[in-house]
Motif scaffolding. Structure first.
Motif, PDB file in Angstrom:
ATOM      1  N   ASP A   1      19.734  44.551  30.669  1.00  0.00           N
ATOM      2  CA  ASP A   1      19.686  45.678  29.983  1.00  0.00           C
ATOM      3  C   ASP A   1      20.498  45.663  28.844  1.00  0.00           C
ATOM      4  OD1 ASP A   1      17.947  47.172  31.767  1.00  0.00           O
ATOM      5  OD2 ASP A   1      19.658  47.348  33.286  1.00  0.00           O
ATOM      6  N   SER A   2      21.541  45.218  28.891  1.00  0.00           N
ATOM      7  CA  SER A   2      22.324  45.154  27.437  1.00  0.00           C
ATOM      8  C   SER A   2      23.035  43.662  27.440  1.00  0.00           C
ATOM      9  CB  SER A   2      23.317  46.068  27.290  1.00  0.00           C
ATOM     10  OG  SER A   2      24.099  46.296  28.314  1.00  0.00           O
TER      11      SER A   2
ATOM     12  N   MET B   1      17.039  39.176  27.349  1.00  0.00           N
ATOM     13  CA  MET B   1      16.845  40.443  27.417  1.00  0.00           C
ATOM     14  C   MET B   1      15.680  40.978  27.920  1.00  0.00           C
ATOM     15  SD  MET B   1      17.728  40.717  23.034  1.00  0.00           S
ATOM     16  CE  MET B   1      17.406  42.516  23.207  1.00  0.00           C
ATOM     17  N   LYS B   2      15.760  42.199  28.682  1.00  0.00           N
ATOM     18  CA  LYS B   2      14.707  42.924  29.127  1.00  0.00           C
ATOM     19  C   LYS B   2      14.037  43.504  28.190  1.00  0.00           C
ATOM     20  CE  LYS B   2      16.341  44.193  33.626  1.00  0.00           C
ATOM     21  NZ  LYS B   2      16.616  45.150  34.610  1.00  0.00           N
TER      22      LYS B   2
ATOM     23  N   SER C   1      15.994  46.647  26.004  1.00  0.00           N
ATOM     24  CA  SER C   1      17.354  46.315  26.221  1.00  0.00           C
ATOM     25  C   SER C   1      17.955  46.333  24.872  1.00  0.00           C
ATOM     26  CB  SER C   1      17.557  45.207  27.037  1.00  0.00           C
ATOM     27  OG  SER C   1      17.192  43.776  26.183  1.00  0.00           O
TER      28      SER C   1
END
Length: 192
Positions: A85-86, A139-140, A143
């Motif tokens: 998410d990050s 990364m999603k 994100s």
């Protein structure tokens, strides 16, 4: 502490979503110790800190970690690297002019990693940019990515690819700089 407070997750739950990568075995070990000691009563205290070359890692790749319980013996637990998410980072700042002494295979791995992430890095790309390019693979969708970088990419020719990425698909949200003081006074590099 801050993430635990905001997310209201237990130490065990936090450790299941926090990952770290560092090429220095010593730095990785210190991170594991620091995360472990945050709650030594938790049997599932399982820091996911991966030592070694970040560019040799990819999403979905399995990493073998020590079992979370002392009673589990020497058995390793395979955990796949997830999408995040990050992602935050403070990569090394090595100008392209100073990369001539790098192992040619390592230099080739940098450009290969950028290519796998969909970026055509110019020959004179500074080292930190490769970390950003490679990190995008983890990364999603939607994100966040936060890196401490030299300010040089704001105006340098080598950074056109990075600038285009940050103004395009990645969507730059903010650049933070300080005119009052350097983020790292011991380093002669302006950072953002």
């Amino acid at each position: 502490g801050y993430l635990a407070h905001c997310a209201r997750l237990s130490h065990k739950e936090l450790l299941s979503i926090l990952w770290g990568f560092d090429i220095s075995p010593f730095a990785a070990e210190l991170a594991v110790i620091n995360l472990y000691r945050q709650d030594m009563s938790e049997y599932e205290n399982f820091p996911r800190i991966v030592p070694g070359n970040f560019f040799a890692r990819s999403p979905g790749q399995t990493v073998d970690f020590p079992a979370p319980r002392v009673t589990s013996g020497t058995q390793k637990v395979p955990i796949p690297i997830p999408l995040f998410d990050s992602i935050i980072g403070n990569p090394p700042y090595l100008r392209s002019q100073n990369q001539d002494d790098l192992d040619p295979q390592y230099r080739n791995a940098l450009f290969t990693a950028a290519g796998k992430a969909g970026f055509k890095a110019p020959p004179k790309t500074d080292l930190f940019a490769f970390f950003i390019y490679h990190a995008t693979r983890f990364m999603k969708r939607g994100s966040r990515l936060g890196f401490v970088t030299p300010a040089s990419w704001l105006t340098a020719d080598y950074a056109v690819t990075l600038q285009a990425a940050l103004l395009g698909e990645i969507r730059l949200a903010v650049v933070i700089a300080s005119a009052a003081e350097s983020f790292f006074p011991q380093v002669d590099v302006n950072t953002v």
